[in-house]
Design a protein around this motif. Sequence first.
Motif, mmCIF file in Angstrom:
data_model
loop_
_atom_site.group_PDB
_atom_site.id
_atom_site.type_symbol
_atom_site.label_atom_id
_atom_site.label_comp_id
_atom_site.label_asym_id
_atom_site.label_seq_id
_atom_site.Cartn_x
_atom_site.Cartn_y
_atom_site.Cartn_z
ATOM 1 N N ALA A 57 0.840 -1.200 0.000
ATOM 2 C CA ALA A 57 0.000 0.000 0.000
ATOM 3 C C ALA A 57 0.873 1.247 0.000
ATOM 4 C CB ALA A 57 -0.922 -0.008 1.213
ATOM 5 N N PHE A 58 0.498 2.178 -0.843
ATOM 6 C CA PHE A 58 1.116 3.500 -0.893
ATOM 7 C C PHE A 58 -0.022 4.508 -0.771
ATOM 8 C CE2 PHE A 58 3.912 0.705 -3.278
ATOM 9 C CZ PHE A 58 5.150 1.000 -2.729
ATOM 10 N N GLY A 59 -0.398 4.808 0.459
ATOM 11 C CA GLY A 59 -1.576 5.656 0.669
ATOM 12 C C GLY A 59 -2.809 4.903 0.226
ATOM 13 N N ASN A 60 -3.587 5.510 -0.666
ATOM 14 C CA ASN A 60 -4.791 4.871 -1.186
ATOM 15 C C ASN A 60 -4.510 3.974 -2.385
ATOM 16 O OD1 ASN A 60 -6.391 6.127 0.708
ATOM 17 N ND2 ASN A 60 -6.819 7.898 -0.592
ATOM 18 N N THR A 61 -3.278 3.948 -2.846
ATOM 19 C CA THR A 61 -2.908 3.190 -4.038
ATOM 20 C C THR A 61 -2.218 1.891 -3.642
ATOM 21 O OG1 THR A 61 -2.542 5.299 -5.152
ATOM 22 C CG2 THR A 61 -1.668 3.360 -6.224
ATOM 23 N N HIS A 62 -2.480 0.853 -4.405
ATOM 24 C CA HIS A 62 -1.863 -0.446 -4.141
ATOM 25 C C HIS A 62 -1.016 -0.877 -5.326
ATOM 26 C CE1 HIS A 62 -5.486 -1.042 -1.372
ATOM 27 N NE2 HIS A 62 -4.426 -0.873 -0.608
ATOM 28 N N GLN A 63 0.164 -1.379 -5.008
ATOM 29 C CA GLN A 63 1.023 -1.973 -6.024
ATOM 30 C C GLN A 63 0.956 -3.484 -5.819
ATOM 31 O OE1 GLN A 63 5.328 -1.523 -5.690
ATOM 32 N NE2 GLN A 63 5.355 -0.917 -7.858
ATOM 33 N N TYR A 64 0.534 -4.201 -6.862
ATOM 34 C CA TYR A 64 0.300 -5.637 -6.759
ATOM 35 C C TYR A 64 1.481 -6.416 -7.304
ATOM 36 C CZ TYR A 64 -4.445 -4.225 -5.755
ATOM 37 O OH TYR A 64 -5.544 -3.655 -5.181
ATOM 38 N N TYR A 65 1.679 -7.608 -6.741
ATOM 39 C CA TYR A 65 2.739 -8.493 -7.209
ATOM 40 C C TYR A 65 2.279 -9.938 -7.039
ATOM 41 C CZ TYR A 65 3.695 -8.674 -2.186
ATOM 42 O OH TYR A 65 3.577 -8.813 -0.830
ATOM 43 N N PRO A 66 2.738 -10.826 -7.927
ATOM 44 C CA PRO A 66 2.313 -12.228 -7.839
ATOM 45 C C PRO A 66 2.974 -12.937 -6.669
ATOM 46 C CG PRO A 66 3.805 -11.903 -9.704
ATOM 47 C CD PRO A 66 3.575 -10.561 -9.090
ATOM 48 N N VAL A 67 2.223 -13.791 -6.000
ATOM 49 C CA VAL A 67 2.774 -14.639 -4.946
ATOM 50 C C VAL A 67 2.795 -16.104 -5.381
ATOM 51 C CG1 VAL A 67 2.281 -13.088 -3.025
ATOM 52 C CG2 VAL A 67 0.574 -14.764 -3.700
ATOM 53 N N VAL A 68 2.114 -16.393 -6.476
ATOM 54 C CA VAL A 68 2.166 -17.710 -7.105
ATOM 55 C C VAL A 68 2.976 -17.536 -8.384
ATOM 56 C CG1 VAL A 68 0.821 -19.532 -8.241
ATOM 57 C CG2 VAL A 68 -0.045 -18.462 -6.155
ATOM 58 N N SER A 69 4.040 -18.308 -8.528
ATOM 59 C CA SER A 69 4.883 -18.177 -9.718
ATOM 60 C C SER A 69 4.188 -18.794 -10.933
ATOM 61 C CB SER A 69 6.229 -18.863 -9.493
ATOM 62 O OG SER A 69 6.063 -20.270 -9.488
ATOM 63 N N MET A 70 4.655 -18.369 -12.100
ATOM 64 C CA MET A 70 4.118 -18.935 -13.332
ATOM 65 C C MET A 70 4.375 -20.447 -13.366
ATOM 66 S SD MET A 70 4.969 -18.193 -17.332
ATOM 67 C CE MET A 70 4.333 -16.542 -17.403
ATOM 68 N N GLU A 71 5.522 -20.868 -12.891
ATOM 69 C CA GLU A 71 5.862 -22.295 -12.885
ATOM 70 C C GLU A 71 4.908 -23.082 -11.984
ATOM 71 O OE1 GLU A 71 7.586 -25.746 -14.020
ATOM 72 O OE2 GLU A 71 7.878 -23.775 -14.909
ATOM 73 N N GLU A 72 4.607 -22.559 -10.805
ATOM 74 C CA GLU A 72 3.657 -23.235 -9.904
ATOM 75 C C GLU A 72 2.298 -23.368 -10.574
ATOM 76 O OE1 GLU A 72 3.643 -22.013 -5.514
ATOM 77 O OE2 GLU A 72 4.781 -20.396 -6.500
ATOM 78 N N TYR A 73 1.836 -22.278 -11.189
ATOM 79 C CA TYR A 73 0.530 -22.295 -11.843
ATOM 80 C C TYR A 73 0.542 -23.257 -13.027
ATOM 81 C CZ TYR A 73 -3.819 -20.871 -13.981
ATOM 82 O OH TYR A 73 -5.075 -20.883 -14.518
#
Length: 119
Positions: A57-73
């Motif tokens: 979280a950056f104030g009201n804005t969110h920066q998203y990132y994957p927690v499941v890798s492409m290989e796992e998926y």
Amino acid sequence: MQKLTNKEEEIMHILWKLKKAFVKEVMAEITEETPHYNTLSTIIRNLEDKGYVAHNAFGNTHQYYPVVSMEEYRKRFMKTAIENYFNSSYKNLVSFFAEEQKISAEELREILDIIEQKK
């Protein structure tokens, strides 16, 4: 791991590529049928609820990132596809691609070489 919709999967591919992104950065990467900002934000939050992404979280804005890798998926997706469409048989999978002429004899030889090297 819950199944993803086609749109969720598209968004995950973007996040895997970007590694981390704000909604507007994800939106800029969508090439077909760009959803409304709020719709895209909802899709990403659904991915978070399903455990595929997290955010900073950056104030009201969110920066998203994957927690499941492409290989796992990919492993999970392929395992499910092989179970559901090929009776859990990798032979049936390869035969399907051979019959559809989607894999060449040379590629099959390369696969056999890989298998032999693993022994």
